[in-house]
Scaffold this motif. Structure first.
Motif, PDB file in Angstrom:
ATOM      1  N   MET A   1       0.757   3.555   1.639  1.00 39.75           N
ATOM      2  CA  MET A   1       0.475   2.312   2.360  1.00 39.75           C
ATOM      3  C   MET A   1       0.085   2.530   3.817  1.00 39.75           C
ATOM      4  O   MET A   1      -0.467   1.632   4.446  1.00 39.75           O
ATOM      5  N   THR A   2       0.363   3.721   4.359  1.00 34.96           N
ATOM      6  CA  THR A   2      -0.074   3.994   5.729  1.00 34.96           C
ATOM      7  C   THR A   2      -1.585   4.181   5.796  1.00 34.96           C
ATOM      8  O   THR A   2      -2.175   4.064   6.873  1.00 34.96           O
ATOM      9  N   CYS A   3      -2.206   4.460   4.654  1.00 37.85           N
ATOM     10  CA  CYS A   3      -3.639   4.741   4.634  1.00 37.85           C
ATOM     11  C   CYS A   3      -4.468   3.460   4.672  1.00 37.85           C
ATOM     12  O   CYS A   3      -4.001   2.378   4.323  1.00 37.85           O
ATOM     13  N   ASP A   4      -5.732   3.603   5.071  1.00 39.49           N
ATOM     14  CA  ASP A   4      -6.634   2.456   5.175  1.00 39.49           C
ATOM     15  C   ASP A   4      -7.084   1.963   3.803  1.00 39.49           C
ATOM     16  O   ASP A   4      -7.432   0.794   3.642  1.00 39.49           O
ATOM     17  N   TYR A   5      -7.099   2.862   2.831  1.00 41.79           N
ATOM     18  CA  TYR A   5      -7.631   2.522   1.506  1.00 41.79           C
ATOM     19  C   TYR A   5      -6.898   3.363   0.475  1.00 41.79           C
ATOM     20  O   TYR A   5      -6.605   4.537   0.715  1.00 41.79           O
ATOM     21  N   ARG A   6      -6.582   2.755  -0.670  1.00 41.36           N
ATOM     22  CA  ARG A   6      -5.820   3.452  -1.707  1.00 41.36           C
ATOM     23  C   ARG A   6      -6.574   3.420  -3.035  1.00 41.36           C
ATOM     24  O   ARG A   6      -6.872   2.336  -3.571  1.00 41.36           O
ATOM     25  N   ILE A   7      -6.854   4.608  -3.547  1.00 47.21           N
ATOM     26  CA  ILE A   7      -7.500   4.763  -4.857  1.00 47.21           C
ATOM     27  C   ILE A   7      -6.486   5.400  -5.788  1.00 47.21           C
ATOM     28  O   ILE A   7      -5.905   6.441  -5.475  1.00 47.21           O
ATOM     29  N   MET A   8      -6.253   4.773  -6.955  1.00 46.40           N
ATOM     30  CA  MET A   8      -5.221   5.287  -7.867  1.00 46.40           C
ATOM     31  C   MET A   8      -5.812   5.613  -9.230  1.00 46.40           C
ATOM     32  O   MET A   8      -6.726   4.922  -9.717  1.00 46.40           O
ATOM     33  N   ALA A   9      -5.292   6.665  -9.843  1.00 50.30           N
ATOM     34  CA  ALA A   9      -5.689   7.036 -11.202  1.00 50.30           C
ATOM     35  C   ALA A   9      -5.287   5.932 -12.172  1.00 50.30           C
ATOM     36  O   ALA A   9      -4.150   5.461 -12.140  1.00 50.30           O
ATOM     37  N   ASP A  10      -6.208   5.533 -13.023  1.00 53.97           N
ATOM     38  CA  ASP A  10      -5.960   4.447 -13.973  1.00 53.97           C
ATOM     39  C   ASP A  10      -5.261   4.992 -15.212  1.00 53.97           C
ATOM     40  O   ASP A  10      -5.841   5.104 -16.289  1.00 53.97           O
ATOM     41  N   ASN A  11      -4.004   5.344 -15.021  1.00 52.09           N
ATOM     42  CA  ASN A  11      -3.179   5.885 -16.096  1.00 52.09           C
ATOM     43  C   ASN A  11      -1.897   5.056 -16.169  1.00 52.09           C
ATOM     44  O   ASN A  11      -1.095   5.070 -15.235  1.00 52.09           O
ATOM     45  N   PRO A  12      -1.682   4.305 -17.251  1.00 49.78           N
ATOM     46  CA  PRO A  12      -0.535   3.399 -17.345  1.00 49.78           C
ATOM     47  C   PRO A  12       0.822   4.094 -17.270  1.00 49.78           C
ATOM     48  O   PRO A  12       1.852   3.439 -17.072  1.00 49.78           O
ATOM     49  N   ARG A  13       0.837   5.409 -17.402  1.00 48.80           N
ATOM     50  CA  ARG A  13       2.102   6.146 -17.300  1.00 48.80           C
ATOM     51  C   ARG A  13       2.534   6.324 -15.839  1.00 48.80           C
ATOM     52  O   ARG A  13       3.697   6.645 -15.569  1.00 48.80           O
ATOM     53  N   TYR A  14       1.608   6.121 -14.921  1.00 47.38           N
ATOM     54  CA  TYR A  14       1.923   6.285 -13.508  1.00 47.38           C
ATOM     55  C   TYR A  14       2.437   4.968 -12.921  1.00 47.38           C
ATOM     56  O   TYR A  14       2.113   3.887 -13.419  1.00 47.38           O
ATOM     57  N   SER A  15       3.232   5.079 -11.869  1.00 49.69           N
ATOM     58  CA  SER A  15       3.774   3.879 -11.228  1.00 49.69           C
ATOM     59  C   SER A  15       3.877   4.092  -9.725  1.00 49.69           C
ATOM     60  O   SER A  15       3.896   5.222  -9.233  1.00 49.69           O
ATOM     61  N   ILE A  16       3.973   2.960  -9.013  1.00 43.54           N
ATOM     62  CA  ILE A  16       4.048   3.007  -7.553  1.00 43.54           C
ATOM     63  C   ILE A  16       4.876   1.817  -7.073  1.00 43.54           C
ATOM     64  O   ILE A  16       4.838   0.739  -7.672  1.00 43.54           O
ATOM     65  N   GLY A  17       5.647   2.013  -6.021  1.00 44.98           N
ATOM     66  CA  GLY A  17       6.446   0.913  -5.480  1.00 44.98           C
ATOM     67  C   GLY A  17       7.588   1.422  -4.618  1.00 44.98           C
ATOM     68  O   GLY A  17       7.881   2.621  -4.594  1.00 44.98           O
ATOM     69  N   LEU A  18       8.213   0.504  -3.891  1.00 50.77           N
ATOM     70  CA  LEU A  18       9.404   0.828  -3.104  1.00 50.77           C
ATOM     71  C   LEU A  18      10.634   0.482  -3.944  1.00 50.77           C
ATOM     72  O   LEU A  18      11.010  -0.679  -4.042  1.00 50.77           O
ATOM     73  N   ASN A  19      11.239   1.487  -4.534  1.00 60.89           N
ATOM     74  CA  ASN A  19      12.341   1.252  -5.483  1.00 60.89           C
ATOM     75  C   ASN A  19      13.699   1.664  -4.933  1.00 60.89           C
ATOM     76  O   ASN A  19      14.619   1.981  -5.682  1.00 60.89           O
ATOM     77  N   GLU A  20      13.849   1.644  -3.605  1.00 61.49           N
ATOM     78  CA  GLU A  20      15.105   2.075  -2.974  1.00 61.49           C
ATOM     79  C   GLU A  20      16.322   1.332  -3.497  1.00 61.49           C
ATOM     80  O   GLU A  20      17.417   1.907  -3.579  1.00 61.49           O
ATOM     81  N   THR A  21      16.144   0.059  -3.845  1.00 59.24           N
ATOM     82  CA  THR A  21      17.260  -0.752  -4.328  1.00 59.24           C
ATOM     83  C   THR A  21      17.939  -0.113  -5.536  1.00 59.24           C
ATOM     84  O   THR A  21      19.147  -0.236  -5.724  1.00 59.24           O
ATOM     85  N   GLN A  22      17.164   0.576  -6.361  1.00 56.98           N
ATOM     86  CA  GLN A  22      17.721   1.208  -7.556  1.00 56.98           C
ATOM     87  C   GLN A  22      18.696   2.336  -7.210  1.00 56.98           C
ATOM     88  O   GLN A  22      19.502   2.744  -8.033  1.00 56.98           O
ATOM     89  N   LEU A  23      18.613   2.836  -5.964  1.00 57.11           N
ATOM     90  CA  LEU A  23      19.526   3.887  -5.504  1.00 57.11           C
ATOM     91  C   LEU A  23      20.691   3.303  -4.716  1.00 57.11           C
ATOM     92  O   LEU A  23      21.540   4.038  -4.221  1.00 57.11           O
ATOM     93  N   GLY A  24      20.689   1.975  -4.567  1.00 55.89           N
ATOM     94  CA  GLY A  24      21.716   1.345  -3.756  1.00 55.89           C
ATOM     95  C   GLY A  24      21.405   1.433  -2.279  1.00 55.89           C
ATOM     96  O   GLY A  24      22.283   1.265  -1.424  1.00 55.89           O
ATOM     97  N   ILE A  25      20.131   1.724  -1.949  1.00 56.03           N
ATOM     98  CA  ILE A  25      19.699   1.868  -0.560  1.00 56.03           C
ATOM     99  C   ILE A  25      18.799   0.689  -0.191  1.00 56.03           C
ATOM    100  O   ILE A  25      17.925   0.302  -0.967  1.00 56.03           O
ATOM    101  N   VAL A  26      19.003   0.146   0.988  1.00 52.76           N
ATOM    102  CA  VAL A  26      18.157  -0.946   1.469  1.00 52.76           C
ATOM    103  C   VAL A  26      16.966  -0.357   2.217  1.00 52.76           C
ATOM    104  O   VAL A  26      17.142   0.494   3.099  1.00 52.76           O
ATOM    105  N   ALA A  27      15.758  -0.780   1.871  1.00 47.02           N
ATOM    106  CA  ALA A  27      14.561  -0.284   2.552  1.00 47.02           C
ATOM    107  C   ALA A  27      14.616  -0.657   4.033  1.00 47.02           C
ATOM    108  O   ALA A  27      14.917  -1.801   4.368  1.00 47.02           O
ATOM    109  N   PRO A  28      14.354   0.269   4.942  1.00 46.73           N
ATOM    110  CA  PRO A  28      14.358  -0.028   6.385  1.00 46.73           C
ATOM    111  C   PRO A  28      13.315  -1.094   6.741  1.00 46.73           C
ATOM    112  O   PRO A  28      12.350  -1.299   5.996  1.00 46.73           O
TER     113      PRO A  28
END
Length: 238
Positions: free
Chosen positions: A100-127
């Motif tokens: 997300m720091t980048c100006d533009y994001r291109i991602m491989a179109d593979n349904p097995r891949y994922s992206i996101g801020l999942n800190e909550t799953q570790l019991g950590i609150v995202a800063p």
């Protein structure tokens, strides 16, 4: 810049330092037209922050690590270069932040891949600056739901909410990144104008943010939660 820290490009203190040094050198190189960040490892862009940097470490070490995380974000989010994330694998948590720091994001179109801020799953609150970066990318409501649920998105979902800008066949991520680089125009003044308030917010609260992280991550309850997560990962590998 091709990330290479096997097995999953975890962002350790040493790796973060290497990234910052590399970006600094490129910023000073007048012949450098921009930066494409990708991974040299199969199936993963970056698994995010190295959990072992947050488990069983001294407060001093935790503070040093968190300063390096901040520095990576400041260097990339405030870069004068045109930056593209060529996301050729999964990109949770800190990997998503780097994208997300980048100006533009291109991602491989593979349904097995994922992206996101999942800190909550570790019991950590995202800063707050993780939250601010995502809000600037996908909007307030989507960020609110995403952080509450620790939501991970497949490529199609990520494109729909604006977390990535383009999906391409997996074997063509590098090609499209180079092709699109010249088309992604980010005038320094416009980029700085849009991002400066978010950058200034962290800069003004940097020491307090480090202290908050150290205080939080060294709590017995949080250390126990991380320990349980690590045990779960070990069982998965067996």
């Amino acid at each position: 810049m091709s990330l290479q820290n096997p097995p999953v490009n975890s962002l350790s203190l040493e790796f973060l330092t290497d990234i910052c040094i590399s970006v600094e050198k490129l910023e000073m190189d007048k012949t450098c037209r921009g930066l494409i960040i990708t991974s040299s490892l199969p199936k993963v862009f970056s698994a995010g922050l190295d959990i072992m940097e947050m488990y069983g470490k001294s407060p001093e070490r935790c503070g040093e690590f968190w300063r390096a995380v901040q520095e990576m974000w400041l260097k990339l989010y405030g870069s004068n270069m045109v930056t593209i994330a060529a996301i050729n694998g999964s990109s949770p948590a800190g990997g998503c932040l780097m994208s997300m720091t980048c100006d533009y994001r291109i991602m491989a179109d593979n349904p097995r891949y994922s992206i996101g801020l999942n800190e909550t799953q570790l019991g950590i609150v995202a800063p707050f600056w993780f939250k601010d970066t995502m809000t600037n990318t996908v909007g307030h409501r989507t960020t609110e739901l995403s952080l509450q649920l620790g939501q991970m998105y497949n490529p199609a979902e990520a494109l729909k909410i604006g977390l990535v800008d383009q999906l391409v066949p997996e074997d063509q991520v590098s090609h499209y990144s180079h092709t699109n680089h010249d088309q992604v125009t980010t005038p320094d003044r416009s980029k700085s104008m849009m991002r400066k308030p978010t950058i200034d917010k962290l800069t003004s609260k940097r020491e307090a943010d480090i202290q908050n992280f150290v205080s939080f991550i060294t709590k017995d309850s949080i250390q126990k939660s991380i320990g349980m997560y690590l045990e779960m990962l070990k069982k998965r590998k067996r």
